[in-house]
Design a protein around this motif. Sequence first.
Motif, short mmCIF file in Angstrom:
data_model
loop_
_atom_site.label_atom_id
_atom_site.label_comp_id
_atom_site.label_asym_id
_atom_site.label_seq_id
_atom_site.Cartn_x
_atom_site.Cartn_y
_atom_site.Cartn_z
N VAL A 217 3.76 3.95 -9.46
CA VAL A 217 3.24 2.79 -10.17
C VAL A 217 1.79 2.57 -9.75
CG1 VAL A 217 3.53 0.32 -10.66
CG2 VAL A 217 5.54 1.74 -10.22
N ALA A 218 0.93 2.28 -10.73
CA ALA A 218 -0.49 2.02 -10.49
C ALA A 218 -0.76 0.52 -10.49
CB ALA A 218 -1.32 2.71 -11.57
N PRO A 219 -1.93 0.10 -9.99
CA PRO A 219 -2.24 -1.35 -9.96
C PRO A 219 -2.18 -2.01 -11.33
CG PRO A 219 -3.78 -0.14 -8.58
CD PRO A 219 -2.97 0.89 -9.32
N ASN A 220 -2.48 -1.28 -12.41
CA ASN A 220 -2.42 -1.86 -13.76
C ASN A 220 -1.06 -1.64 -14.41
OD1 ASN A 220 -2.65 0.87 -14.13
ND2 ASN A 220 -4.28 0.77 -15.66
N ASN A 221 -0.07 -1.29 -13.60
CA ASN A 221 1.33 -1.13 -14.01
C ASN A 221 1.61 0.12 -14.84
OD1 ASN A 221 3.92 -2.28 -13.56
ND2 ASN A 221 4.02 -2.92 -15.70
N GLN A 222 0.69 1.06 -14.90
CA GLN A 222 1.02 2.36 -15.46
C GLN A 222 2.01 3.06 -14.54
OE1 GLN A 222 -3.12 3.84 -16.23
NE2 GLN A 222 -2.31 4.20 -18.29
N TRP A 223 2.73 4.02 -15.05
CA TRP A 223 3.87 4.55 -14.31
C TRP A 223 4.20 5.98 -14.71
CZ3 TRP A 223 8.23 6.12 -17.05
CH2 TRP A 223 8.20 5.82 -18.43
N VAL A 224 4.94 6.65 -13.83
CA VAL A 224 5.58 7.92 -14.13
C VAL A 224 6.86 8.01 -13.31
CG1 VAL A 224 3.50 9.24 -14.72
CG2 VAL A 224 4.27 9.14 -12.34
N ASP A 225 7.84 8.75 -13.79
CA ASP A 225 9.02 9.10 -13.00
C ASP A 225 9.40 10.55 -13.28
OD1 ASP A 225 10.18 8.89 -15.52
OD2 ASP A 225 11.62 7.35 -14.97
N LEU A 226 10.06 11.18 -12.34
CA LEU A 226 10.32 12.62 -12.42
C LEU A 226 11.49 13.01 -11.54
CD1 LEU A 226 9.20 15.40 -13.44
CD2 LEU A 226 7.84 15.46 -11.35
N GLU A 227 12.33 13.89 -12.04
CA GLU A 227 13.36 14.52 -11.22
C GLU A 227 12.82 15.83 -10.70
OE1 GLU A 227 18.09 15.77 -11.34
OE2 GLU A 227 17.01 15.44 -13.23
N ILE A 228 12.97 16.04 -9.39
CA ILE A 228 12.46 17.25 -8.74
C ILE A 228 13.62 18.11 -8.24
CG2 ILE A 228 11.04 18.15 -6.84
CD1 ILE A 228 9.38 16.63 -8.82
N ASP A 229 13.56 19.40 -8.51
CA ASP A 229 14.48 20.36 -7.92
C ASP A 229 13.66 21.58 -7.54
OD1 ASP A 229 16.39 22.19 -7.17
OD2 ASP A 229 17.78 21.67 -8.79
#
Length: 254
Positions: free
Chosen positions: A149-161
């Motif tokens: 999460v960034a200060p301006n509420n931008q985001w990413v999520d990811l599954e890692i294997d």
Amino acid sequence: MVLWRMGVLIGTVAGAAFTLLPFSCPSQIATPAQQSYAGSSLQLLAKRAPVDFRPDGDLSKPAWKHANSVKFDQDASGKSHHPEASTRVASVWTETHIYFAFWSRYDSLNVYEGEDSAAERWRLWDRDVVEVFLNPQPERVNHYYEFEVAPNNQWVDLEIDKTKEPFNDVSWNSGFEHATRIDARNHVWTAEVRIPISSMNVIAIHPGTDWRANFFRAAGNGGDDRRKFLAWSIIPEGKTFHVPTRFGILKFVN
């Protein structure tokens, strides 16, 4: 529209797409690390929260006032400290969600300006972010989840294997929720995160259970040689956050 004044809520979102990793680039493939944990002395106790709540960026809630927290300001390699970027993180949980709160000191903010925070942002780690790397199945050392999460509420999520190539599942979507606030007067930005445990194939959380986790912070302007990359559990082995054997312990308690 992003609001940039003290104490103003930035927002909450959830969505889907893909990301890669900080301290790396799309052409680099991480290799599986040795299957033993090296950062096990670090521990964060996550208390049970009495009720679920929606993130709004306000960390004065009773749940956070009584939560345990850890603080870090060291470079990810452990070679230097940056008190001006000191970061504190806390965690609580319920039967259906796990929550994280970040308090991040800053000198200046580096974000993608004028973009829609509802859309997942590729290469978000090239700007200021806080990050949670979370492994609810510690026996699968190389399989875990990443939330930024960034200060301006931008985001990413990811599954890692890391046993696969490529090791990042571009189709995974956790549906996590998040909100941020910026206190310009005190030079602190805060982030509040709520992750449904079902998105990580967890049926229930039980007191006494240990997960593996690490927390990171990227801050500053310019190229990677000028920016700060901080870690709760340090990674002396190299210039990537993706060393799961260095994860600390997230212990669930009542």
